[in-house]
Scaffold this motif. Structure first.
Motif, PDB file in Angstrom:
ATOM      1  N   ASN A   1       9.365   3.487 -41.441  1.00 38.10           N
ATOM      2  CA  ASN A   1       9.920   4.681 -42.087  1.00 38.10           C
ATOM      3  C   ASN A   1      11.241   4.391 -42.794  1.00 38.10           C
ATOM      4  O   ASN A   1      12.166   5.206 -42.787  1.00 38.10           O
ATOM      5  CB  ASN A   1      10.098   5.816 -41.072  1.00 38.10           C
ATOM      6  CG  ASN A   1       8.776   6.416 -40.658  1.00 38.10           C
ATOM      7  OD1 ASN A   1       7.878   6.588 -41.478  1.00 38.10           O
ATOM      8  ND2 ASN A   1       8.634   6.718 -39.374  1.00 38.10           N
ATOM      9  N   THR A   2      11.338   3.214 -43.383  1.00 44.75           N
ATOM     10  CA  THR A   2      12.514   2.842 -44.152  1.00 44.75           C
ATOM     11  C   THR A   2      12.091   2.371 -45.540  1.00 44.75           C
ATOM     12  O   THR A   2      11.072   1.718 -45.707  1.00 44.75           O
ATOM     13  CB  THR A   2      13.314   1.721 -43.474  1.00 44.75           C
ATOM     14  OG1 THR A   2      12.456   0.584 -43.262  1.00 44.75           O
ATOM     15  CG2 THR A   2      13.883   2.180 -42.138  1.00 44.75           C
ATOM     16  N   ILE A   3      12.910   2.721 -46.533  1.00 41.87           N
ATOM     17  CA  ILE A   3      12.721   2.277 -47.910  1.00 41.87           C
ATOM     18  C   ILE A   3      13.959   1.473 -48.308  1.00 41.87           C
ATOM     19  O   ILE A   3      15.091   1.916 -48.105  1.00 41.87           O
ATOM     20  CB  ILE A   3      12.548   3.461 -48.875  1.00 41.87           C
ATOM     21  CG1 ILE A   3      11.320   4.300 -48.501  1.00 41.87           C
ATOM     22  CG2 ILE A   3      12.439   2.967 -50.327  1.00 41.87           C
ATOM     23  CD1 ILE A   3      10.007   3.566 -48.607  1.00 41.87           C
ATOM     24  N   GLY A   4      13.755   0.284 -48.860  1.00 45.32           N
ATOM     25  CA  GLY A   4      14.863  -0.528 -49.324  1.00 45.32           C
ATOM     26  C   GLY A   4      15.155  -0.260 -50.789  1.00 45.32           C
ATOM     27  O   GLY A   4      14.241  -0.117 -51.606  1.00 45.32           O
ATOM     28  N   LEU A   5      16.435  -0.160 -51.127  1.00 40.05           N
ATOM     29  CA  LEU A   5      16.860   0.044 -52.510  1.00 40.05           C
ATOM     30  C   LEU A   5      17.925  -0.993 -52.852  1.00 40.05           C
ATOM     31  O   LEU A   5      18.958  -1.067 -52.177  1.00 40.05           O
ATOM     32  CB  LEU A   5      17.422   1.450 -52.705  1.00 40.05           C
ATOM     33  CG  LEU A   5      18.025   1.767 -54.083  1.00 40.05           C
ATOM     34  CD1 LEU A   5      16.956   1.712 -55.168  1.00 40.05           C
ATOM     35  CD2 LEU A   5      18.704   3.142 -54.083  1.00 40.05           C
ATOM     36  N   VAL A   6      17.675  -1.798 -53.878  1.00 43.11           N
ATOM     37  CA  VAL A   6      18.634  -2.808 -54.332  1.00 43.11           C
ATOM     38  C   VAL A   6      19.161  -2.393 -55.703  1.00 43.11           C
ATOM     39  O   VAL A   6      18.377  -2.182 -56.631  1.00 43.11           O
ATOM     40  CB  VAL A   6      17.984  -4.198 -54.411  1.00 43.11           C
ATOM     41  CG1 VAL A   6      18.981  -5.228 -54.960  1.00 43.11           C
ATOM     42  CG2 VAL A   6      17.489  -4.642 -53.041  1.00 43.11           C
ATOM     43  N   ILE A   7      20.498  -2.262 -55.815  1.00 43.22           N
ATOM     44  CA  ILE A   7      21.123  -1.849 -57.068  1.00 43.22           C
ATOM     45  C   ILE A   7      22.277  -2.798 -57.397  1.00 43.22           C
ATOM     46  O   ILE A   7      22.815  -3.457 -56.507  1.00 43.22           O
ATOM     47  CB  ILE A   7      21.647  -0.401 -57.006  1.00 43.22           C
ATOM     48  CG1 ILE A   7      22.665  -0.242 -55.871  1.00 43.22           C
ATOM     49  CG2 ILE A   7      20.502   0.579 -56.843  1.00 43.22           C
ATOM     50  CD1 ILE A   7      23.300   1.134 -55.799  1.00 43.22           C
ATOM     51  N   PRO A   8      22.682  -2.877 -58.667  1.00 37.27           N
ATOM     52  CA  PRO A   8      23.790  -3.766 -59.027  1.00 37.27           C
ATOM     53  C   PRO A   8      25.140  -3.277 -58.507  1.00 37.27           C
ATOM     54  O   PRO A   8      25.993  -4.062 -58.114  1.00 37.27           O
ATOM     55  CB  PRO A   8      23.769  -3.769 -60.561  1.00 37.27           C
ATOM     56  CG  PRO A   8      22.442  -3.221 -60.951  1.00 37.27           C
ATOM     57  CD  PRO A   8      22.039  -2.289 -59.857  1.00 37.27           C
ATOM     58  N   THR A   9      25.360  -1.954 -58.534  1.00 37.64           N
ATOM     59  CA  THR A   9      26.630  -1.372 -58.117  1.00 37.64           C
ATOM     60  C   THR A   9      26.429   0.105 -57.834  1.00 37.64           C
ATOM     61  O   THR A   9      25.546   0.734 -58.428  1.00 37.64           O
ATOM     62  CB  THR A   9      27.711  -1.547 -59.199  1.00 37.64           C
ATOM     63  OG1 THR A   9      28.879  -0.787 -58.851  1.00 37.64           O
ATOM     64  CG2 THR A   9      27.211  -1.077 -60.556  1.00 37.64           C
ATOM     65  N   ALA A  10      27.236   0.642 -56.944  1.00 39.60           N
ATOM     66  CA  ALA A  10      27.137   2.069 -56.641  1.00 39.60           C
ATOM     67  C   ALA A  10      27.988   2.905 -57.580  1.00 39.60           C
ATOM     68  O   ALA A  10      27.907   4.141 -57.558  1.00 39.60           O
ATOM     69  CB  ALA A  10      27.554   2.325 -55.191  1.00 39.60           C
ATOM     70  N   THR A  11      28.816   2.263 -58.410  1.00 44.57           N
ATOM     71  CA  THR A  11      29.719   3.005 -59.293  1.00 44.57           C
ATOM     72  C   THR A  11      29.149   3.219 -60.688  1.00 44.57           C
ATOM     73  O   THR A  11      29.643   4.063 -61.431  1.00 44.57           O
ATOM     74  CB  THR A  11      31.071   2.275 -59.414  1.00 44.57           C
ATOM     75  OG1 THR A  11      30.846   0.951 -59.915  1.00 44.57           O
ATOM     76  CG2 THR A  11      31.759   2.190 -58.066  1.00 44.57           C
ATOM     77  N   ASP A  12      28.124   2.444 -61.073  1.00 43.80           N
ATOM     78  CA  ASP A  12      27.483   2.651 -62.368  1.00 43.80           C
ATOM     79  C   ASP A  12      26.857   4.045 -62.400  1.00 43.80           C
ATOM     80  O   ASP A  12      26.196   4.457 -61.435  1.00 43.80           O
ATOM     81  CB  ASP A  12      26.405   1.591 -62.580  1.00 43.80           C
ATOM     82  CG  ASP A  12      25.602   1.836 -63.839  1.00 43.80           C
ATOM     83  OD1 ASP A  12      26.093   1.510 -64.923  1.00 43.80           O
ATOM     84  OD2 ASP A  12      24.473   2.371 -63.716  1.00 43.80           O
ATOM     85  N   PRO A  13      27.053   4.820 -63.477  1.00 44.30           N
ATOM     86  CA  PRO A  13      26.538   6.192 -63.515  1.00 44.30           C
ATOM     87  C   PRO A  13      25.033   6.292 -63.271  1.00 44.30           C
ATOM     88  O   PRO A  13      24.571   7.201 -62.580  1.00 44.30           O
ATOM     89  CB  PRO A  13      26.900   6.665 -64.932  1.00 44.30           C
ATOM     90  CG  PRO A  13      28.085   5.848 -65.306  1.00 44.30           C
ATOM     91  CD  PRO A  13      27.863   4.506 -64.677  1.00 44.30           C
ATOM     92  N   PHE A  14      24.261   5.358 -63.843  1.00 46.61           N
ATOM     93  CA  PHE A  14      22.811   5.415 -63.649  1.00 46.61           C
ATOM     94  C   PHE A  14      22.469   5.214 -62.177  1.00 46.61           C
ATOM     95  O   PHE A  14      21.689   5.972 -61.591  1.00 46.61           O
ATOM     96  CB  PHE A  14      22.131   4.345 -64.505  1.00 46.61           C
ATOM     97  CG  PHE A  14      20.622   4.407 -64.475  1.00 46.61           C
ATOM     98  CD1 PHE A  14      19.931   5.122 -65.444  1.00 46.61           C
ATOM     99  CD2 PHE A  14      19.893   3.769 -63.484  1.00 46.61           C
ATOM    100  CE1 PHE A  14      18.543   5.193 -65.425  1.00 46.61           C
ATOM    101  CE2 PHE A  14      18.512   3.833 -63.456  1.00 46.61           C
ATOM    102  CZ  PHE A  14      17.830   4.548 -64.427  1.00 46.61           C
ATOM    103  N   CYS A  15      23.059   4.198 -61.549  1.00 48.53           N
ATOM    104  CA  CYS A  15      22.790   3.919 -60.131  1.00 48.53           C
ATOM    105  C   CYS A  15      23.252   5.067 -59.250  1.00 48.53           C
ATOM    106  O   CYS A  15      22.554   5.461 -58.304  1.00 48.53           O
ATOM    107  CB  CYS A  15      23.481   2.627 -59.708  1.00 48.53           C
ATOM    108  SG  CYS A  15      22.880   1.137 -60.527  1.00 48.53           S
ATOM    109  N   ALA A  16      24.442   5.601 -59.547  1.00 47.21           N
ATOM    110  CA  ALA A  16      24.988   6.683 -58.731  1.00 47.21           C
ATOM    111  C   ALA A  16      24.105   7.917 -58.781  1.00 47.21           C
ATOM    112  O   ALA A  16      23.833   8.553 -57.750  1.00 47.21           O
ATOM    113  CB  ALA A  16      26.399   7.014 -59.201  1.00 47.21           C
TER     114      ALA A  16
END
Length: 345
Positions: free
Chosen positions: A75-90
């Motif tokens: 019951n876990t989903i992994g999410l890999v992003i470049p940065t948490a501050t980029d507007p698209f990622c946020a």
């Protein structure tokens, strides 16, 4: 062998008895105990306090490792992003977390700004036995080998960027459609010349958008100059510096500026104001991502809004499909028209 089996059975019975006792002492269901102690029930109310108090009194704690061993589903989903501050990622994070929580799942986040770090985050999430993986490649990162390696056993969805693997699913924004609606909008405003401030040159997305900008300019019979169109960081400072150079010269200047990010556009608007130029009366400005900054600039910024809700829903739907059945979903964005382009030439 018989004694080993009996011991394992006794241990499982003891564990079940413990959570049952916690539920009885707290006067709630076993499911409620599980959600409170696992963190899936985030509301801090009397029920949560009773459960924690009962668990502490009985010296009970959740054995996550044992739970994972008893089931192939975590019951876990992994999410890999470049940065948490980029507007698209946020904004993607803002959309995906509530949806996953409603489904009684947890989101495990890995942040990596380059290829090597993202590969480490992917391996770490796979080691935690996530049920699916969503990956937003970092600028210039190409994760083909890693995604190919896990694609046969783990549902993987890539969001944006250049497709890394034909064996994984992908959800992307139709960038051609995005640039087409922007340039058409400017042409309808009577604009004859446009500058484009692109993202980083090493990025596939930036290069693709740069080519689409020129294609759409030709299609709508608008003018641009090579020295107006530059690659660079997606930052306020970059937008300010570029606009100061572009509009301080006593030469031919563009009537509109299209920016690869709202932060760039904000910097452009600050520079124009400092030079005594008005938006939109003298120069029209368009941003990208429709981040919160677009609604707080003076005047409010016209910006391209990616369909974040649909990106999330499609990515989660594709994760539920069996591995080996990849699909590519391309979604059209929306142009949110505000005062920064509200002027007819």
């Amino acid at each position: 062998m018989a004694r080993t089996t009996d011991n394992a059975s006794a241990s499982a019975t003891s564990a079940n008895s413990s959570i049952t006792n916690v539920a009885a002492l707290a006067n709630v269901s076993i499911a409620t105990v599980s959600r409170v102690l696992s963190g899936k029930r985030t509301k801090d109310d009397d029920i949560a306090r009773r459960v924690r108090a009962a668990a502490a009194h009985l010296n009970y704690s959740v054995n996550y490792a044992a739970s994972a061993l008893r089931s192939t589903v975590t019951n876990t989903i992994g999410l890999v992003i470049p940065t948490a501050t980029d507007p698209f990622c946020a904004q993607l994070l803002d959309e995906i977390e509530p949806v996953i929580d409603v489904d009684s799942q947890q989101l495990l986040l890995g942040i990596g700004g380059d290829q090597a770090t993202q590969l480490q985050r992917i391996e770490s999430l796979v080691d935690r036995h996530v049920d699916g993986l969503i990956v937003l490649p970092a600028w210039g990162a190409y994760l083909s080998e890693e995604l190919e390696h896990y694609a046969s056993t783990l549902p993987i969805v890539q969001v944006g960027g250049r497709r890394c693997s034909s064996r994984t699913s992908m959800v992307s924004v139709d960038e051609n459609a995005a640039m087409e609606i922007v340039i058409r909008h400017l042409a309808e405003r009577g604009i004859a010349s446009v500058a484009y401030m692109a993202g980083k040159e090493i990025s596939f997305e930036s290069a693709e958008l740069f080519a689409m900008f020129h294609t759409q300019m030709r299609a709508h019979h608008l003018n641009t100059e090579a020295e107006w169109n530059k690659f660079g960081d997606r930052s306020v400072q970059r937008g300010f510096d570029c606009a100061m150079r572009l509009f301080s010269e006593p030469l031919v200047q563009p009537e509109a500026v299209v920016c690869a990010d709202d932060a760039i556009a904000f910097g452009v608007m600050v520079a124009l104001h400092s030079l005594g130029l008005r938006v939109p009366q003298d120069v029209l400005v368009v941003g990208y991502n429709d981040s919160p900054i677009a609604r707080t600039t003076m005047p409010p910024l016209t910006s391209v809004r990616p369909p974040f809700k649909r990106i999330v829903s499609e990515a989660l739907r594709l994760l539920n499909d069996a591995p080996g059945s990849p699909a590519h979903i391309s979604l059209a964005p929306q142009l949110i028209v505000r005062e920064s382009t509200n002027c007819q030439r």
